[in-house]
Scaffold this motif. Structure first.
Motif, PDB file in Angstrom:
ATOM      1  N   ILE A 141       0.842  -1.205   0.000  1.00 26.71           N
ATOM      2  CA  ILE A 141       0.000   0.000   0.000  1.00 26.71           C
ATOM      3  C   ILE A 141       0.871   1.247   0.000  1.00 26.71           C
ATOM      4  N   ILE A 142       1.895   1.249   0.835  1.00 22.34           N
ATOM      5  CA  ILE A 142       2.773   2.422   0.933  1.00 22.34           C
ATOM      6  C   ILE A 142       3.548   2.625  -0.362  1.00 22.34           C
ATOM      7  N   ARG A 143       4.059   1.549  -0.925  1.00 21.37           N
ATOM      8  CA  ARG A 143       4.783   1.655  -2.194  1.00 21.37           C
ATOM      9  C   ARG A 143       3.845   2.121  -3.306  1.00 21.37           C
ATOM     10  N   HIS A 144       2.590   1.686  -3.250  1.00 25.76           N
ATOM     11  CA  HIS A 144       1.614   2.088  -4.254  1.00 25.76           C
ATOM     12  C   HIS A 144       1.348   3.590  -4.198  1.00 25.76           C
ATOM     13  N   HIS A 145       1.560   4.178  -3.036  1.00 26.36           N
ATOM     14  CA  HIS A 145       1.408   5.629  -2.871  1.00 26.36           C
ATOM     15  C   HIS A 145       2.721   6.363  -3.133  1.00 26.36           C
ATOM     16  N   GLY A 146       3.737   5.655  -3.607  1.00 26.52           N
ATOM     17  CA  GLY A 146       5.022   6.291  -3.902  1.00 26.52           C
ATOM     18  C   GLY A 146       5.888   6.492  -2.679  1.00 26.52           C
ATOM     19  N   GLY A 147       5.540   5.836  -1.547  1.00 33.12           N
ATOM     20  CA  GLY A 147       6.283   6.020  -0.307  1.00 33.12           C
ATOM     21  C   GLY A 147       7.231   4.876  -0.013  1.00 33.12           C
ATOM     22  N   SER A 148       7.784   4.890   1.196  1.00 31.07           N
ATOM     23  CA  SER A 148       8.722   3.855   1.625  1.00 31.07           C
ATOM     24  C   SER A 148       8.471   3.527   3.093  1.00 31.07           C
ATOM     25  N   ILE A 149       8.914   2.342   3.505  1.00 33.05           N
ATOM     26  CA  ILE A 149       8.765   1.925   4.902  1.00 33.05           C
ATOM     27  C   ILE A 149      10.072   1.300   5.362  1.00 33.05           C
ATOM     28  N   GLU A 150      10.461   1.619   6.572  1.00 34.86           N
ATOM     29  CA  GLU A 150      11.705   1.097   7.143  1.00 34.86           C
ATOM     30  C   GLU A 150      11.437   0.630   8.559  1.00 34.86           C
ATOM     31  N   ILE A 151      11.955  -0.541   8.927  1.00 37.89           N
ATOM     32  CA  ILE A 151      11.755  -1.111  10.260  1.00 37.89           C
ATOM     33  C   ILE A 151      13.111  -1.256  10.934  1.00 37.89           C
ATOM     34  N   SER A 152      13.205  -0.795  12.172  1.00 37.45           N
ATOM     35  CA  SER A 152      14.462  -0.893  12.902  1.00 37.45           C
ATOM     36  C   SER A 152      14.186  -1.108  14.376  1.00 37.45           C
ATOM     37  N   GLY A 153      15.193  -1.640  15.083  1.00 39.22           N
ATOM     38  CA  GLY A 153      15.078  -1.844  16.518  1.00 39.22           C
ATOM     39  C   GLY A 153      15.457  -0.592  17.285  1.00 39.22           C
ATOM     40  N   ASN A 154      14.841  -0.405  18.439  1.00 34.60           N
ATOM     41  CA  ASN A 154      15.178   0.721  19.302  1.00 34.60           C
ATOM     42  C   ASN A 154      16.328   0.355  20.224  1.00 34.60           C
ATOM     43  N   ARG A 155      17.123   1.336  20.609  1.00 34.30           N
ATOM     44  CA  ARG A 155      18.227   1.069  21.525  1.00 34.30           C
ATOM     45  C   ARG A 155      17.726   0.562  22.868  1.00 34.30           C
ATOM     46  N   GLU A 156      16.596   1.122  23.314  1.00 33.29           N
ATOM     47  CA  GLU A 156      16.069   0.742  24.631  1.00 33.29           C
ATOM     48  C   GLU A 156      15.139  -0.455  24.542  1.00 33.29           C
ATOM     49  N   GLY A 157      15.076  -1.098  23.407  1.00 36.00           N
ATOM     50  CA  GLY A 157      14.161  -2.217  23.211  1.00 36.00           C
ATOM     51  C   GLY A 157      12.941  -1.764  22.436  1.00 36.00           C
ATOM     52  N   GLY A 158      12.255  -2.699  21.811  1.00 30.25           N
ATOM     53  CA  GLY A 158      11.100  -2.345  21.012  1.00 30.25           C
ATOM     54  C   GLY A 158      11.477  -2.125  19.557  1.00 30.25           C
ATOM     55  N   THR A 159      10.518  -1.626  18.801  1.00 32.06           N
ATOM     56  CA  THR A 159      10.688  -1.484  17.351  1.00 32.06           C
ATOM     57  C   THR A 159      10.156  -0.140  16.894  1.00 32.06           C
ATOM     58  N   THR A 160      10.786   0.415  15.879  1.00 37.66           N
ATOM     59  CA  THR A 160      10.317   1.651  15.263  1.00 37.66           C
ATOM     60  C   THR A 160      10.057   1.395  13.781  1.00 37.66           C
ATOM     61  N   VAL A 161       8.901   1.828  13.321  1.00 36.28           N
ATOM     62  CA  VAL A 161       8.543   1.751  11.909  1.00 36.28           C
ATOM     63  C   VAL A 161       8.454   3.172  11.383  1.00 36.28           C
ATOM     64  N   LEU A 162       9.189   3.456  10.335  1.00 39.34           N
ATOM     65  CA  LEU A 162       9.189   4.778   9.727  1.00 39.34           C
ATOM     66  C   LEU A 162       8.557   4.690   8.341  1.00 39.34           C
ATOM     67  N   ILE A 163       7.470   5.418   8.156  1.00 40.18           N
ATOM     68  CA  ILE A 163       6.778   5.490   6.874  1.00 40.18           C
ATOM     69  C   ILE A 163       6.975   6.888   6.307  1.00 40.18           C
ATOM     70  N   VAL A 164       7.416   6.981   5.066  1.00 39.58           N
ATOM     71  CA  VAL A 164       7.614   8.269   4.400  1.00 39.58           C
ATOM     72  C   VAL A 164       6.723   8.311   3.171  1.00 39.58           C
ATOM     73  N   LEU A 165       5.929   9.381   3.053  1.00 41.23           N
ATOM     74  CA  LEU A 165       5.006   9.547   1.935  1.00 41.23           C
ATOM     75  C   LEU A 165       5.284  10.858   1.221  1.00 41.23           C
ATOM     76  N   PRO A 166       5.247  10.858  -0.103  1.00 43.79           N
ATOM     77  CA  PRO A 166       5.463  12.110  -0.835  1.00 43.79           C
ATOM     78  C   PRO A 166       4.252  13.022  -0.708  1.00 43.79           C
ATOM     79  N   VAL A 167       4.485  14.306  -0.658  1.00 46.00           N
ATOM     80  CA  VAL A 167       3.390  15.268  -0.581  1.00 46.00           C
ATOM     81  C   VAL A 167       2.780  15.493  -1.948  1.00 46.00           C
ATOM     82  N   SER A 168       3.605  15.655  -2.960  1.00 45.32           N
ATOM     83  CA  SER A 168       3.114  15.911  -4.311  1.00 45.32           C
ATOM     84  C   SER A 168       3.277  14.685  -5.166  1.00 45.32           C
TER      85      SER A 168
END
Length: 344
Positions: free
Chosen positions: A308-335
């Motif tokens: 879905i994100i790629r279909h909108h021209g965006g990207s997704i990145e998954i990484s671990g947190n230093r203190e534990g847990g997970t962070t998901v970063l979604i980037v979407l183009p404005v134009s």
């Protein structure tokens, strides 16, 4: 390393094939009796057909790092083994050909990417039909509850959200069964408002698991997106985070303009304090690491989210947190989101 094999007679006609599924193997399997080079590019040894050459000299022939073209583009390298078949009368009656596609093959990358889509396709129509009946029951129940508790302001707020989502889901199923789930209906959407609604929808599930939400909203421009599919993608990530915190925790959602100088894109950061990603790289069918604590599941939720994100021209990145847990970063183009349907 992947491989597929086939056998030919002395006229280079296909007798049998085996090996990895994909366009090559499927074509060969469906073309018994045809010349092998009608299904895949002819294999050359200098100026001669390599298979014919091996049968002619009655000697095993190896083509190391052979460059060949296929339906998906150029295979960077493949090791090919050709073994002539000699009968009891010392006559050559054909040859066995083994093709080993080496890592980095463009075709293999494409095939591996398609496999999850094939698996999803096998169950998607059945699932869509299966959801419709209970959805109709929920709609009926909401009519009764609206009549009974219409004076309760809190109930009214959640009932309005539920009714709206039921309508969206009903339309989505109807369109899915007749078209493609990614044939989107885009509209001007304020992303912060969409996320606020998703947090409300997930709040009861979060409370049952002892999970609390925190939001940090930046000032964002309006996006031209499919609110239903994008909401589904974000909710998938939130559900994974909640599932990774069986003993409670927190989920923080942050939005911001990714490049303040030109506001070319916006970011959604979803961080949890859960168990984190599994050591050793347990991966879902989409190639992403799993971080949910749930032992069951095939990882399709994240795969769908990424598509879905790629279909909108965006990207997704998954990484671990230093203190534990997970962070998901979604980037979407404005134009340009309205023309990103073919984004990869």
């Amino acid at each position: 390393m992947k491989r597929y094999s086939f056998r030919v007679d002395t006229e280079l006609r296909l007798l049998s094939c085996s090996g990895t599924t994909g366009s090559h193997a499927d074509c060969l399997a469906a073309s018994r009796g045809a010349h092998y080079y009608e299904c895949i590019p002819r294999l050359w040894d200098g100026q001669e057909d390599a298979v014919h050459r091996a049968m002619e000299i009655r000697t095993h022939l190896t083509l190391k790092g052979y460059r060949m073209f296929c339906f998906y583009g150029e295979i960077q390298a493949a090791d090919i083994e050709i073994e002539p078949l000699i009968d009891e009368s010392s006559r050559c009656v054909g040859a066995d050909v083994d093709i080993h596609a080496l890592p980095g093959c463009a075709a293999l990358g494409e095939i591996e990417h398609v496999h999850p889509l094939i698996d999803i396709g096998k169950v998607s129509v059945t699932l869509a039909h299966g959801v419709r009946n209970p959805l109709n029951a929920i709609k009926g129940a909401m009519v009764y509850l609206n009549e009974k508790y219409r004076s309760d302001a809190t109930f009214g707020e959640f009932a309005a959200i539920i009714n709206e989502e039921i309508g969206r889901l009903d339309r989505f199923i109807t369109e899915f069964l007749s078209t493609s789930c990614l044939e989107t209906h885009r509209e001007q959407v304020q992303l912060n408002d969409l996320i606020s609604k998703i947090v409300k929808l997930a709040s009861f599930q979060a409370q049952a698991s002892g999970v609390v939400f925190a939001t940090e909203f930046g000032e964002l421009p309006t996006l031209y997106i499919d609110s239903f599919n994008m909401g589904h993608a974000i909710l998938n990530v939130i559900n994974n985070s909640i599932g990774a915190m069986p003993r409670g925790g927190s989920v923080t959602l942050r939005t911001a303009v990714s490049a303040p100088s030109d506001a070319a894109s916006v970011s959604i950061e979803i961080s949890d304090t859960g168990t984190g990603m599994a050591p050793g790289g347990v991966v879902a069918p989409d190639g992403f690491p799993k971080w949910s604590s749930r032992k069951k599941g095939r990882g399709f939720g994240l795969f769908i989210t990424r598509e879905i994100i790629r279909h909108h021209g965006g990207s997704i990145e998954i990484s671990g947190n230093r203190e534990g847990g997970t962070t998901v970063l979604i980037v979407l183009p404005v134009s340009g989101c309205g023309e990103c349907g073919d984004a990869n």
